[in-house]
Motif scaffolding. Structure first.
Motif, PDB file in Angstrom:
ATOM      1  N   ARG A 164       0.845  -1.354  -0.104  1.00  0.00           N
ATOM      2  CA  ARG A 164      -0.109   0.202   0.018  1.00  0.00           C
ATOM      3  C   ARG A 164       0.977   1.015  -0.138  1.00  0.00           C
ATOM      4  O   ARG A 164       0.410   2.259  -0.540  1.00  0.00           O
ATOM      5  CB  ARG A 164      -0.967   0.043   1.256  1.00  0.00           C
ATOM      6  N   ASN A 192       1.673   9.182  -5.918  1.00  0.00           N
ATOM      7  CA  ASN A 192       1.731  10.832  -5.981  1.00  0.00           C
ATOM      8  C   ASN A 192       2.892  11.076  -6.954  1.00  0.00           C
ATOM      9  O   ASN A 192       2.796  12.134  -7.507  1.00  0.00           O
ATOM     10  CB  ASN A 192       2.399  10.667  -4.527  1.00  0.00           C
ATOM     11  N   SER A 251       0.843   3.947  -2.996  1.00  0.00           N
ATOM     12  CA  SER A 251       0.736   5.462  -2.633  1.00  0.00           C
ATOM     13  C   SER A 251       1.793   6.217  -3.213  1.00  0.00           C
ATOM     14  O   SER A 251       1.416   7.289  -3.671  1.00  0.00           O
ATOM     15  CB  SER A 251       0.187   5.686  -1.157  1.00  0.00           C
ATOM     16  N   GLU A 252       2.815   6.020  -2.814  1.00  0.00           N
ATOM     17  CA  GLU A 252       4.288   6.984  -3.220  1.00  0.00           C
ATOM     18  C   GLU A 252       4.327   6.961  -4.498  1.00  0.00           C
ATOM     19  O   GLU A 252       4.467   8.133  -5.267  1.00  0.00           O
ATOM     20  CB  GLU A 252       5.430   6.460  -2.548  1.00  0.00           C
ATOM     21  N   ALA A 269       1.095  14.548  -0.259  1.00  0.00           N
ATOM     22  CA  ALA A 269       1.699  13.687   0.717  1.00  0.00           C
ATOM     23  C   ALA A 269       2.668  14.495   1.405  1.00  0.00           C
ATOM     24  O   ALA A 269       3.262  15.289   0.946  1.00  0.00           O
ATOM     25  CB  ALA A 269       2.235  12.352   0.472  1.00  0.00           C
TER      26      ALA A 269
END
Length: 348
Positions: free
Chosen positions: A189, A197, A193-194, A213
């Motif tokens: 996860r 982004n 997510s990174e 973030a």
């Protein structure tokens, strides 16, 4: 006779571009011949002016001045000689001025042509410089993306890989397998997510856009240590000074130094433990990551194994903030150390 001289002068003008000085000298000689017969020949003077213009248009300024002066003096003297034979012609001054004007016009034309050539060359050089600068920026951007991708993916993939191996070897122990699978899910996860982004930033058309973030920094060390602890790496963290004094790019680079050191400790270290020291002073930040090594790592270091992409990108990051970094095998194991200049003043 005068008509013949004018016709010959006209024929000479046909080759003035190839032999400008001989053509000019020939026209002056024809003018002298006509003057010796007592004939004023404005047509030959016109030919002299055309030849002078051609010479000035294709020669240097120094040659033009010398040739024009000699030609004007010759025309004047030949006109005076012709005045001895016949009546003085008041147009002799106009003939001299015509030669001077032709020389000036030819020199101006040549200067303008050289100016246009120089401007064109300057524009071409500027275009080449812009293209080179664009290529340099593209290269720098590619390096930056490569570093960001490595920093985003490398340690999470290492966590996933190690926990996948742990889960496969712990199938007979449901609790250990469950913990390993939980770590894999959490790391997956995080990396998704990174990467999302990062891709959002790459796709945006706004050059000033930022990732939503929170940026990594020394303020998120506890979170970073917890991630590695969940993967089975025991991290001992010691912080001396106030990390809040560090800001900007230095804060980000310090975080990545620790992240890279812990990732290498997780992948290649021994005993599944590491030590992190962060020392913050008024003018610099020192970061040291150490971990025990296994014999294979010592052998690789002794043989001069090549530096991985992670350390290569880390050196580029440290150099970008004018810091220094060193890494290698020491008596206590593997050591990664960086000294970075501080970019944020502490509270007064």
């Amino acid at each position: 006779m005068a008509l013949i001289a004018i016709l010959v002068a006209a024929l000479l003008l046909l080759v003035r571009r190839r032999w400008p000085i001989p053509v000019l000298a020939g026209c002056v000689a024809l003018y002298g011949l006509a003057s010796a017969t007592g004939t004023v020949a404005p047509g030959i003077v016109l030919a002299i002016a055309i030849a002078t213009f051609g010479l000035a248009n294709r020669s240097t300024r120094r040659v033009t001045i010398i040739a024009a002066a000699i030609t004007a003096a010759a025309v004047f003297l030949l006109s005076v000689i012709g005045a001895v034979v016949s009546a003085a012609d008041p147009r002799m001054v106009q003939f001299v001025l015509a030669v001077a004007l032709a020389a000036a016009a030819g020199d101006a034309t040549r200067s303008r042509r050289e100016y246009i050539v120089a401007i064109t060359e300057r524009a071409e050089r500027a275009e080449q410089t812009r293209e080179a600068e664009a290529r340099r920026r593209v290269s720098e951007e590619r390096l930056r993306i490569a570093r960001d991708l490595h920093d985003t993916v490398a340690h999470q993939i290492a966590v996933i890989s190690l926990n996948a191996g742990l889960a496969s070897s712990s199938l007979e122990s449901p609790e250990k397998a469950k913990e390993a699978l939980s770590a894999i899910r959490s790391a997956s996860r995080a990396v998704l997510s990174e990467i999302g982004n990062l891709l959002a930033l790459l796709r945006t058309e706004d050059p000033d856009a930022v990732i939503t973030a929170p940026p990594p920094g020394l303020g998120r060390l506890d979170e970073l240590v917890a991630q590695f602890a969940q993967s089975g790496l025991a991290v001992r963290l010691r912080v001396e000074g106030d990390p809040g004094r560090v800001g900007g790019t230095t804060d980000l680079v310090a975080y990545h130094v620790i992240q890279e050191g812990l990732t290498n400790a997780l992948k290649h270290g021994g005993d599944h433990r590491a030590h992190v020291l962060v020392e913050v002073t008024d003018d610099q930040v020192a970061v040291v990551v150490t971990n025990p090594t296994v014999p294979s790592a010592v052998d690789a270091e002794t043989r001069g194994a090549t530096v991985g992409h992670g350390l290569l990108g880390l050196r580029e990051r440290v150099a970008s903030v004018r810091g220094v970094i060193e890494s290698g095998i020491t008596a206590g194991g593997y050591r990664l150390a960086a000294v970075l200049p501080s970019t944020k003043e502490g509270p007064g």
